[in-house]
Structure formats: C-alpha cells, structure tokens
Scaffold this motif. Structure first.
Motif, PDB file in Angstrom:
ATOM      1  N   PHE A 108       0.929  -1.208  -0.110  1.00 51.27           N
ATOM      2  CA  PHE A 108      -0.195  -0.002   0.060  1.00 51.27           C
ATOM      3  C   PHE A 108       0.959   1.336   0.024  1.00 51.27           C
ATOM      4  O   PHE A 108       0.492   2.193  -0.650  1.00 51.27           O
ATOM      5  CB  PHE A 108      -1.039   0.102   1.220  1.00 51.27           C
ATOM      6  N   HIS A 109       1.996   1.332   0.810  1.00 47.56           N
ATOM      7  CA  HIS A 109       2.852   2.361   0.911  1.00 47.56           C
ATOM      8  C   HIS A 109       3.435   2.636  -0.699  1.00 47.56           C
ATOM      9  O   HIS A 109       3.756   3.721  -1.143  1.00 47.56           O
ATOM     10  CB  HIS A 109       4.003   2.350   1.860  1.00 47.56           C
ATOM     11  N   ASN A 110       3.609   1.364  -1.291  1.00 42.95           N
ATOM     12  CA  ASN A 110       4.289   1.677  -2.756  1.00 42.95           C
ATOM     13  C   ASN A 110       3.293   2.329  -3.753  1.00 42.95           C
ATOM     14  O   ASN A 110       3.513   3.182  -4.433  1.00 42.95           O
ATOM     15  CB  ASN A 110       4.642   0.284  -3.304  1.00 42.95           C
ATOM     16  N   ILE A 111       2.171   1.914  -3.492  1.00 45.03           N
ATOM     17  CA  ILE A 111       0.898   2.771  -4.041  1.00 45.03           C
ATOM     18  C   ILE A 111       0.956   4.088  -3.919  1.00 45.03           C
ATOM     19  O   ILE A 111       0.823   5.017  -4.630  1.00 45.03           O
ATOM     20  CB  ILE A 111      -0.367   2.086  -3.730  1.00 45.03           C
ATOM     21  N   ASP A 112       1.198   4.511  -2.584  1.00 50.89           N
ATOM     22  CA  ASP A 112       1.540   5.790  -2.054  1.00 50.89           C
ATOM     23  C   ASP A 112       2.488   6.658  -2.940  1.00 50.89           C
ATOM     24  O   ASP A 112       2.368   7.792  -3.314  1.00 50.89           O
ATOM     25  CB  ASP A 112       1.439   5.814  -0.518  1.00 50.89           C
ATOM     26  N   ILE A 113       3.418   5.929  -3.101  1.00 49.73           N
ATOM     27  CA  ILE A 113       4.738   6.729  -3.561  1.00 49.73           C
ATOM     28  C   ILE A 113       4.250   7.112  -5.154  1.00 49.73           C
ATOM     29  O   ILE A 113       4.347   8.224  -5.693  1.00 49.73           O
ATOM     30  CB  ILE A 113       5.930   5.741  -3.681  1.00 49.73           C
ATOM     31  N   TYR A 114       3.578   6.206  -5.654  1.00 55.48           N
ATOM     32  CA  TYR A 114       2.811   6.574  -7.210  1.00 55.48           C
ATOM     33  C   TYR A 114       1.911   7.410  -7.089  1.00 55.48           C
ATOM     34  O   TYR A 114       1.745   8.526  -8.144  1.00 55.48           O
ATOM     35  CB  TYR A 114       2.566   5.388  -7.993  1.00 55.48           C
ATOM     36  N   LEU A 115       1.131   7.502  -6.203  1.00 55.04           N
ATOM     37  CA  LEU A 115      -0.014   8.349  -5.890  1.00 55.04           C
ATOM     38  C   LEU A 115       0.684   9.633  -5.966  1.00 55.04           C
ATOM     39  O   LEU A 115       0.371  10.825  -6.209  1.00 55.04           O
ATOM     40  CB  LEU A 115      -0.772   8.114  -5.051  1.00 55.04           C
ATOM     41  N   LYS A 116       1.596   9.709  -4.762  1.00 58.43           N
ATOM     42  CA  LYS A 116       2.356  11.197  -4.718  1.00 58.43           C
ATOM     43  C   LYS A 116       3.060  11.597  -5.937  1.00 58.43           C
ATOM     44  O   LYS A 116       2.881  12.751  -6.219  1.00 58.43           O
ATOM     45  CB  LYS A 116       3.449  10.769  -3.731  1.00 58.43           C
ATOM     46  N   LYS A 117       3.682  10.807  -6.930  1.00 57.77           N
ATOM     47  CA  LYS A 117       4.036  11.292  -8.300  1.00 57.77           C
ATOM     48  C   LYS A 117       2.784  11.936  -8.949  1.00 57.77           C
ATOM     49  O   LYS A 117       2.770  12.948  -9.511  1.00 57.77           O
ATOM     50  CB  LYS A 117       4.708  10.303  -8.851  1.00 57.77           C
ATOM     51  N   ARG A 118       1.852  11.308  -9.124  1.00 58.09           N
ATOM     52  CA  ARG A 118       0.591  11.620  -9.486  1.00 58.09           C
ATOM     53  C   ARG A 118       0.137  13.154  -9.136  1.00 58.09           C
ATOM     54  O   ARG A 118      -0.132  13.697  -9.824  1.00 58.09           O
ATOM     55  CB  ARG A 118      -0.472  10.541  -9.527  1.00 58.09           C
ATOM     56  N   TYR A 119       0.085  13.073  -7.793  1.00 58.99           N
ATOM     57  CA  TYR A 119      -0.541  14.467  -7.324  1.00 58.99           C
ATOM     58  C   TYR A 119       0.467  15.452  -7.689  1.00 58.99           C
ATOM     59  O   TYR A 119       0.145  16.473  -7.799  1.00 58.99           O
ATOM     60  CB  TYR A 119      -0.475  14.280  -5.777  1.00 58.99           C
TER      61      TYR A 119
END
Length: 196
Positions: A48-59
């Motif tokens: 889930f934290h890996n998803i957060d990393i890519y979501l942060k890039k997206r944001y």
C-alpha cells in the motif's frame, strides 16, 4: 528399592510424553502462524505504501498539467478546479478505504479532464503538455502494477485469516478482512467499443 516400572506406570509416562509433544507442536504451530500473519500484514502495508509513492508522483504532476492547460482552456476552469479538488481530497485521505475511494474519484475526474483537453488541438501539439501527458501515462501504468501487487497480497491475507485452523490465531490477533484496491466506476468495467 524397586526400579522396575509396572505396565500402568509405563503407559502413564508414554501418555504424558505424547500429550507434552502435542502441546509443544501446537505451541510451535501457533507461534509460526502468528509470525506468518505479521509478515503478511507487513507485506500488504508495504504494498500500500508503494501505491502511495506513485500516487504522490501523480499528485505532484497534476498541478503542472493543469497549469499548462489553463493557458489554452481558460473557459474550462470548472473542470480544472474539480481536478485540483479531487487531488486535494485524495492527498488528505488517511485510511486505505478512504484512499481507494478518493483515488477512484480522482481517476474519474482526470478522465473528464482528458476529454476537455481533446478539444484543443494546439494544446495537444505543445511539447510541455505532451511530456506531462507521457509522464502521467507512465505513472498510471506503474500504479496499475503496484495495485495488482497490493491486491495479490490482500487476497493472500484475506484467505489466510479465514482458513481453519489459522483462523483461530487470526481471531486471537483480531485480524480483519482488508479492502482491495478496486475500480469504483462501473463504466470502467465495460468492454471498450472500437469503431472504424
């Protein structure tokens, strides 16, 4: 002093040894099962934290994309504002369930945003815009992969906590079923219609 044991005493010793062995096996199994659950929790949390990393890039990429589009699409400010609001909501989500829901809304808003951008041919030729679009596509692709991995770890965990006898240890640890990162919009599940 009589060192010979009677049949009843030998039977008692054997029964005691068998019971002790069973208790030791159960304790070892319980410890092993508990440790496996801890590993599985850490695995899905890491996913889930890996998803957060890519979501942060997206944001981080979205405001740049919006700023690039603003110059071309001044009268589309409502759509642009909805993208920024959806991004903020997704960023402020804290629990996995909130993040899943907020990011589904952001994905839908981005889809609407992309439809608006299709109306501006000169925008589609802008190199900054094209670079941002390519970065966003790459991030979306990476997000798909990390979501798949997250869902695979959740599937393992959710299955393990419900299978007997591991479910006994799961109940003692108060483990609960975890949510999948799913598509919220039923339109995304439909087949794509291609016409020539």
């Amino acid at each position: 002093m009589n060192l010979l044991l009677t049949g009843g005493q030998i039977g008692g010793i054997i029964a005691g040894a068998v019971i002790a062995l069973i208790v030791i096996i159960l304790i070892c199994w319980g410890i092993s099962a508990r440790n496996k659950f801890v590993q599985m929790e850490n695995q899905y949390e890491e996913a889930f934290h890996n998803i957060d990393i890519y979501l942060k890039k997206r944001y981080d990429l979205i405001p740049n994309l919006v700023e690039t589009v603003k110059g071309y699409a001044k009268h589309e400010s409502g759509t642009l504002q909805s993208v920024i609001e959806a991004r903020s909501k997704a960023q402020s989500a804290t629990t996995p369930a909130e993040k899943i829901e907020a990011n589904a809304q952001l994905t839908q808003t981005m889809r609407n945003f992309n439809m608006v951008m299709e109306r501006y041919p000169e925008l589609k030729a802008n190199t900054n815009y094209l670079d941002l679009q390519n970065q966003l596509k790459l991030i979306e692709s990476e997000l798909v992969n990390v979501r798949k991995y997250y869902n695979a770890t959740i599937k393992q965990f959710n299955t393990k906590i419900r299978i007997f006898p591991a479910s006994i240890i799961a109940g003692m640890m108060k483990l609960e079923k975890q949510p999948y990162f799913e598509i919220e919009d039923p339109e995304e599940r439909k087949n794509v219609k291609v016409e020539f």
